[in-house]
Structure formats: C-alpha cells, structure tokens
Design an enzyme around this catalytic site. Structure first.
Site, PDB file in Angstrom:
ATOM      1  N   THR A   1       0.865  -1.189   0.000  1.00  0.00           N
ATOM      2  CA  THR A   1       0.000   0.000   0.000  1.00  0.00           C
ATOM      3  C   THR A   1       0.896   1.232   0.000  1.00  0.00           C
ATOM      4  O   THR A   1       2.121   1.137   0.162  1.00  0.00           O
ATOM      5  CB  THR A   1      -0.916   0.041   1.248  1.00  0.00           C
ATOM      6  OG1 THR A   1      -0.110   0.277   2.412  1.00  0.00           O
ATOM      7  CG2 THR A   1      -1.691  -1.260   1.418  1.00  0.00           C
ATOM      8  N   ALA A   2       0.286   2.425  -0.135  1.00  0.00           N
ATOM      9  CA  ALA A   2       1.067   3.666  -0.119  1.00  0.00           C
ATOM     10  C   ALA A   2       1.789   3.855   1.207  1.00  0.00           C
ATOM     11  O   ALA A   2       2.930   4.334   1.254  1.00  0.00           O
ATOM     12  CB  ALA A   2       0.148   4.856  -0.401  1.00  0.00           C
ATOM     13  N   CYS A   3       1.124   3.486   2.302  1.00  0.00           N
ATOM     14  CA  CYS A   3       1.731   3.663   3.627  1.00  0.00           C
ATOM     15  C   CYS A   3       2.574   2.462   4.053  1.00  0.00           C
ATOM     16  O   CYS A   3       3.411   2.580   4.943  1.00  0.00           O
ATOM     17  CB  CYS A   3       0.645   3.960   4.675  1.00  0.00           C
ATOM     18  SG  CYS A   3      -0.799   2.893   4.586  1.00  0.00           S
ATOM     19  N   TYR A   4       2.314   1.306   3.437  1.00  0.00           N
ATOM     20  CA  TYR A   4       3.090   0.098   3.729  1.00  0.00           C
ATOM     21  C   TYR A   4       3.549  -0.514   2.402  1.00  0.00           C
ATOM     22  O   TYR A   4       2.951  -1.472   1.899  1.00  0.00           O
ATOM     23  CB  TYR A   4       2.247  -0.914   4.510  1.00  0.00           C
ATOM     24  CG  TYR A   4       1.884  -0.481   5.912  1.00  0.00           C
ATOM     25  CD1 TYR A   4       2.865  -0.310   6.884  1.00  0.00           C
ATOM     26  CD2 TYR A   4       0.558  -0.266   6.263  1.00  0.00           C
ATOM     27  CE1 TYR A   4       2.540   0.074   8.176  1.00  0.00           C
ATOM     28  CE2 TYR A   4       0.209   0.117   7.560  1.00  0.00           C
ATOM     29  CZ  TYR A   4       1.207   0.290   8.496  1.00  0.00           C
ATOM     30  OH  TYR A   4       0.871   0.670   9.766  1.00  0.00           O
ATOM     31  N   PRO A   5       4.635   0.018   1.807  1.00  0.00           N
ATOM     32  CA  PRO A   5       5.023  -0.404   0.452  1.00  0.00           C
ATOM     33  C   PRO A   5       5.743  -1.747   0.364  1.00  0.00           C
ATOM     34  O   PRO A   5       5.782  -2.355  -0.707  1.00  0.00           O
ATOM     35  CB  PRO A   5       5.947   0.729  -0.003  1.00  0.00           C
ATOM     36  CG  PRO A   5       6.523   1.281   1.275  1.00  0.00           C
ATOM     37  CD  PRO A   5       5.432   1.155   2.298  1.00  0.00           C
TER      38      PRO A   5
END
Length: 390
Positions: free
Chosen positions: A142-146
């Site tokens: 994800t954007a916060c957890y790449p």
C-alpha cells in the site's frame, strides 16, 4: 438474601495474609484429607487457598505475536514461523499463531495416518525455549506500507510483543473415548484401538481446576492463574462454555461443561509447561500447564475443593460413529477413580484406560502455585465478573 455461612472471608483478607506470610495454602489433593478429618467448617477456618493443576493437550490455544516493523514499512497479509502459517488479518505486523496450524509442506493425512511432526504448538515451545525461529511474511503493498516481503530470524526476546491467548482451556470434565468399530481410528483423543481395545480420557480429576469450583463461584474475568509457568489471567468463558449440562448432587458436571479463555505474557513462560504435541492421524496441538488458586471464602468452597475422584463421573463415548456423526449417546458412566485405576467395565467388558493428561505434571503445577503463594509472589485476582453458570 444471600446464603449465610459460619465462616466468611474476603479476597482482601486472604491477600493480606499472603503479604504477611501467614497464609495457609494446600493442594486440592491435600484438602480432601483436611475436610475428612476436620469437616468443611473447620477446614474453611484453617485453610485460605487451595491450589489446583492440570497439564494436557489444549487445542484451542495460540499466541498473538508482533514481528516488528521493517524498512520500508510493511502490512503483513500472510506470515509464517518456521514454515507454519499464522493468521495475519489483524493489522500491520501483528498475527495470531494457532497451536493446531501445520507446516505448509506437511503431507497431512495423505499418507495415513499422518505424523504431524511440527506445527504451531511446536513453534510456541521453541520460542519459550529461547530458540531462533525463521519468519517470513508477504504483503500486497500500500502507499503507507510499500514493502511486499520480509524475511528474518528472531527469538522470543526480540519480538516486540508476544501474548499467549487461548480461547478454550481447562475443560471442566471431558468424554472418555472408545472405538467399538473393527478398525483403529486416530482422533484428538489419541489412537483408539478397534473393538474397544482402550479407553482414553483427559482430566486431572480431583486436582482439575474447574472441578474444584464447579459453579464458578470464585472464577471469572480477571482471576489470576498459573499459565505456562507464569502468572496469567482468565479473560472470560472459553468457547464451547456449556455450564447448563447435567450435574450430580455435588454440582460437578457429568459431561464436558465449563471452559476458560486464558491469556498471559508468553515471554515469562517456560517450555516445561508449554509443549508442542503431534497427534498421529489427527494433527498438532499444545500441551498447557494451568492451575487456579481457589480462595476458601466459606465452608461451601472448602467442601467443593475436597471433591474426590470417586465423586467425579464422565461418559463413555463412541468416537468411531456417534461422535463424528453428532449422535449424543453414552455407552456408560464411569468415575475418575475407575479411570485412574487402569481399567473400566463397559457392557460387561473390561477395557484398559489411557490418560492424555499427566497427573505428575498436574501435581507439579499445584505445588508450584502453592509455593508462589506461600512466598508472597502470587496474590489472588479478584474476578470482575464471574463465569456464567446458565
């Protein structure tokens, strides 16, 4: 109005005696002789706490583990410990490792009966033994957890958080399992020989925690217990808590009834009291050491904690046909005195009995808990709400 007693004590009074070193603690086995000799009223005056214990496979067990963040950050959606999968639908790097989870490359029962040599219970044992475990985890990113993938080796000490959280422990009584069929069967009650060649049971009987407080008058949310070699807590009724099942005149259930949801700090526990289990043809599990201190608040509790094996009964159940097909039927009722004698008689046949629980370890749990209390290292936890009785 509540029931009146000749002896009445409070948790606060008993804890004050623990702190002062004046507390009188005995095990449930020792309490039997005291009540026999002095009667329940005098026993309640003299004894403050009775300790119980059990050590047996408890499948509904596991641990919430936090594996620590990576750089870049990750939100794990699948996690493995030594190739044993953990449930990762929690958040970020939290997961739940169940005791019955099996290695991804285990052949299971494809080659029957399977050996199930390593699973979640074994990982938990390895962790508390201080061993290094190999962790890998995946994510869709994800954007916060790449980050998409993590691999590392960690010990229990290095994990940011590790909590043993067992949804169903310390069953209050349980079936005695037999196999009337013509072939050997493999169950969570162990291997059962054909034509009722053995009868397997799993309870410490007169030493078992919930059999010493059959109506849960001192056990509930917040009760402090011995769990895995450390102090733990009752978090509430366990799954499959069935307190309304039939009981004898002494209030002890005649079949499986109450259960406990338990939890505690895994980092304080010991492999002596948490052992991975391989059950042939069935799967993996975890043997758990668990003990509950019963406060002797009155003579009624003194009487309850003096229950004997010959006063505790369970049902003999067919695990070849009745149990797997949901048929509620008893082939006979037997006492724990009979079960512990080494044989029982069912329909005129003598059958050898096999315990899945360890009386040696159950006694060690009760004695260890007794020592903690005598040394002032363990105070009674006042339950915030008692377990449901109906």
């Amino acid at each position: 109005m509540g029931k009146s007693y000749k002896v009445e004590k409070s948790y606060e009074e008993i804890n004050a005696r623990i702190k002062s070193g004046e507390v009188v603690v005995v095990t449930a086995e020792e309490m039997i002789g005291i009540v026999d000799e002095k009667g329940p009223v005098e026993a309640a005056r003299q004894v403050d706490v009775v300790t119980t214990g059990t050590f047996a496979p408890m499948c509904s067990s596991g641990a919430f583990l936090n594996i620590g963040q990576s750089t870049p950050s990750v939100r794990t959606t699948a996690t493995w410990f030594n190739n044993v999968p953990a449930y990762s639908g929690v958040a970020a790097v939290d997961c739940y490792l169940g005791a019955t989870a099996v290695c991804d490359d285990d052949p299971l029962n494809k080659v029957y009966p399977g050996e199930f040599r390593y699973g979640g219970g074994h990982v938990i044992e390895d962790l508390v033994a201080g061993k290094t475990v190999y962790i890998r985890a995946d994510s869709y990113g994800t954007a916060c957890y790449p980050n998409l993938h993590v691999e590392k080796e960690m010990t229990l000490e290095e994990l940011p958080s590790a909590v043993l959280c067992n949804p169903r422990n310390a069953y209050q009584n349980y079936n005695c399992a037999v196999n009337p069929s013509d072939k050997t069967i493999y169950t969570y009650m162990g291997t059962l020989k054909p034509k009722m060649g053995n009868a397997n049971y799993c309870s410490a009987g007169e030493l078992s925690p919930l059999l010493n407080d059959p109506l849960y008058k001192t056990i509930g949310f917040g009760t402090r217990i011995f769990l895995g070699g450390a102090q733990g807590y009752v978090a509430g009724p366990g799954t499959q808590h069935r307190p309304g099942n039939p009981r004898g005149e002494n209030d002890v259930p005649l079949s499986p009834a109450g259960t406990l949801w338990t939890m505690g700090d895994l980092k304080k526990m010991s492999p002596e009291w948490l052992r991975g289990v391989s059950m042939r043809g069935y799967g993996c599990s975890l043997s758990v050491g668990l003990g509950i201190p019963i406060p002797i608040l009155n003579e009624e509790m003194a009487q309850y904690t003096a229950v004997r094996d010959e006063e505790i009964f369970t049902q003999v159940v067919d695990y070849s046909d009745d149990y797997p097909n949901g048929v509620s039927r008893s082939l006979g009722q037997v006492s724990y005195k009979e079960l512990k004698s080494g044989s029982i008689t069912v329909n005129g046949e003598t059958i050898s009995t096999v315990p899945l629980s360890s009386m040696v370890k159950a006694r060690a749990v009760a004695e260890t808990l007794k020592g903690w209390i005598q040394r002032g290292e363990f105070l009674l936890g006042v339950p915030q709400e008692l377990l449901p009785v109906e």
